[in-house]
Design a protein around this motif. Structure first.
Motif, PDB file in Angstrom:
ATOM      1  N   THR A 218       0.820  -1.209   0.000  1.00 37.57           N
ATOM      2  CA  THR A 218       0.000   0.000   0.000  1.00 37.57           C
ATOM      3  C   THR A 218       0.859   1.267   0.000  1.00 37.57           C
ATOM      4  O   THR A 218       0.497   2.255  -0.630  1.00 37.57           O
ATOM      5  CB  THR A 218      -1.015   0.012   1.167  1.00 37.57           C
ATOM      6  OG1 THR A 218      -0.318  -0.232   2.384  1.00 37.57           O
ATOM      7  CG2 THR A 218      -2.076  -1.060   0.981  1.00 37.57           C
ATOM      8  N   SER A 219       2.032   1.227   0.657  1.00 31.06           N
ATOM      9  CA  SER A 219       2.852   2.452   0.569  1.00 31.06           C
ATOM     10  C   SER A 219       3.475   2.639  -0.799  1.00 31.06           C
ATOM     11  O   SER A 219       3.694   3.776  -1.226  1.00 31.06           O
ATOM     12  CB  SER A 219       3.922   2.597   1.654  1.00 31.06           C
ATOM     13  OG  SER A 219       4.219   1.431   2.277  1.00 31.06           O
ATOM     14  N   MET A 220       3.758   1.540  -1.495  1.00 27.04           N
ATOM     15  CA  MET A 220       4.263   1.681  -2.868  1.00 27.04           C
ATOM     16  C   MET A 220       3.235   2.407  -3.732  1.00 27.04           C
ATOM     17  O   MET A 220       3.562   3.325  -4.487  1.00 27.04           O
ATOM     18  CB  MET A 220       4.538   0.293  -3.472  1.00 27.04           C
ATOM     19  CG  MET A 220       5.843  -0.334  -3.019  1.00 27.04           C
ATOM     20  SD  MET A 220       5.907  -2.098  -3.417  1.00 27.04           S
ATOM     21  CE  MET A 220       6.095  -2.035  -5.171  1.00 27.04           C
ATOM     22  N   ILE A 221       1.991   1.973  -3.607  1.00 26.17           N
ATOM     23  CA  ILE A 221       0.930   2.591  -4.407  1.00 26.17           C
ATOM     24  C   ILE A 221       0.780   4.064  -4.008  1.00 26.17           C
ATOM     25  O   ILE A 221       0.740   4.956  -4.857  1.00 26.17           O
ATOM     26  CB  ILE A 221      -0.423   1.861  -4.214  1.00 26.17           C
ATOM     27  CG1 ILE A 221      -0.304   0.397  -4.621  1.00 26.17           C
ATOM     28  CG2 ILE A 221      -1.536   2.555  -5.005  1.00 26.17           C
ATOM     29  CD1 ILE A 221      -1.483  -0.474  -4.207  1.00 26.17           C
ATOM     30  N   HIS A 222       0.736   4.278  -2.689  1.00 29.09           N
ATOM     31  CA  HIS A 222       0.523   5.620  -2.171  1.00 29.09           C
ATOM     32  C   HIS A 222       1.632   6.580  -2.621  1.00 29.09           C
ATOM     33  O   HIS A 222       1.373   7.688  -3.073  1.00 29.09           O
ATOM     34  CB  HIS A 222       0.433   5.571  -0.648  1.00 29.09           C
ATOM     35  CG  HIS A 222       0.121   6.892  -0.045  1.00 29.09           C
ATOM     36  ND1 HIS A 222      -1.148   7.429  -0.060  1.00 29.09           N
ATOM     37  CD2 HIS A 222       0.910   7.814   0.544  1.00 29.09           C
ATOM     38  CE1 HIS A 222      -1.113   8.618   0.508  1.00 29.09           C
ATOM     39  NE2 HIS A 222       0.116   8.879   0.881  1.00 29.09           N
ATOM     40  N   MET A 223       2.866   6.122  -2.471  1.00 34.61           N
ATOM     41  CA  MET A 223       4.026   6.931  -2.866  1.00 34.61           C
ATOM     42  C   MET A 223       3.954   7.312  -4.347  1.00 34.61           C
ATOM     43  O   MET A 223       4.111   8.472  -4.714  1.00 34.61           O
ATOM     44  CB  MET A 223       5.294   6.134  -2.577  1.00 34.61           C
ATOM     45  CG  MET A 223       6.555   6.698  -3.167  1.00 34.61           C
ATOM     46  SD  MET A 223       7.258   8.011  -2.178  1.00 34.61           S
ATOM     47  CE  MET A 223       7.987   7.067  -0.857  1.00 34.61           C
TER      48      MET A 223
END
Ligand code: C2E
Ligand code: CA
Ligand code: CA
Ligand code: CA
Length: 277
Positions: A218-223
């Motif tokens: 989810t942080s990959m997507i968010h970033m």
């Protein structure tokens, strides 16, 4: 001493000679196949999330060798070593423009993604060749995406980056393939000349039920989203994965759940593909 001596002659072990021979034959076979037009391209749909629609295909090379269709993992490395990847890459782009041209012409939002090896980018006339090919096939540059992996930026000479910038200035988009599998940190994403990130299958496969907490994914997507990049998730095999990634705001989904890569003549099925079913 005897052991060391043996090791020194490791190059002459018969099985290694066989491997070398096989590689030479592979290279010769590839060269001949490019000339004979035996390089085929299969296309896998990329399904837009939201109102689900197929607005993109990824072109994936196949090799018709001795009556069998060979997958790229069996010959790309050899083709890169011998430089044959340049001819193969050029042929894949030509063929893609030809085979998907009519579909692309039907809607300016449609696009096609083609994989590009770092070996191709090392040639200073790469950008010019790409532009020539799409110009002569009448393709709008905004309908072409070039997929590269992070390694391209690592050993990049400045002319590699400059070529990507030239292509982007002409409207071609660049996608960072296999995102998350490289060595660079998420923070480095900001510096790279890319428009799209493709989240690698290894992260997607961590979604099993869709109910789990997956902070890295989810942080990959968010970033990526916060940097204004488009996000495509690759290797979607289950509807739980599709649902999870849509809920986490991926822009597009790709995987066997929707369709395997298929020849252009069989794409009708892919166009009926939807996230729901
Ligand atoms: P890639 O660019 O990451 O392409 C995605 C690969 O995953 C494709 O394998 C595709 O068939 C496969 N795939 C798609 N959806 C799923 C799924 O749901 N589950 C699983 N398990 N696999 C899925 P393919 O076609 O065998 O290609 C392998 C790799 O070969 C590509 O990985 C790319 O790195 C390279 N490649 C393919 N075509 C070209 C080309 O024209 N030029 C260059 N330089 N490399 C290419
Ligand atoms: Ca790819
Ligand atoms: Ca990939
Ligand atoms: Ca890959």
């Amino acid at each position: 001493a005897k052991e060391a001596g043996k090791n020194r002659y490791v190059h002459f072990r018969p099985e290694m000679h066989a491997a070398l021979l096989a590689r030479t034959q592979l290279t010769a076979g590839l060269r001949q196949s490019v000339e004979l037009g035996q390089i085929a391209v299969h296309y896998q749909p990329v399904v837009s999330a939201g109102p689900d629609e197929v607005l993109q295909f990824e072109a994936l090379v196949r090799w018709n060798w001795q009556g069998e269709l060979m997958a790229p993992d069996n010959f790309i490395t050899t083709a890169e070593r011998s430089g044959m990847i340049r001819e193969i890459g050029a042929e894949v782009l030509r063929r893609t423009c030809l085979e998907l041209g009519p579909w692309l012409a039907g809607d300016p939002r449609r696009s096609v993604a083609v994989n590009v090896s770092g070996v191709q980018l090392q040639r200073r006339d790469f950008a010019e060749q790409v532009m020539d090919t799409i110009k002569s096939s009448g393709l709008d540059p905004r309908q072409l995406v070039l997929e590269v992996t992070e390694s391209v930026f690592f050993d990049a000479h400045s002319h590699v980056i400059a070529q990507l910038e030239t292509l982007r200035a002409a409207g071609i988009r660049v996608a960072l393939d296999d995102f998350g599998t490289g060595y660079s940190s998420l923070g480095r994403l900001q510096e790279l000349p890319v428009d799209i990130v493709k989240i690698d299958r290894s992260f997607v496969s961590m979604v099993v039920t869709g109910a789990e907490k997956l902070p890295i994914l989810t942080s990959m997507i968010h970033m990526a989203k916060s940097l204004g990049l488009q996000v495509t998730a690759e290797g979607i095999e289950t509807s739980a994965q599709a649902r999870f990634l849509m809920e986490h705001h991926c822009d597009a989904l790709q995987g066997f759940l929707f369709s395997r890569p298929r020849p252009a003549t069989e794409l009708e099925h892919a166009l009926r593909t939807s996230v729901a079913g």
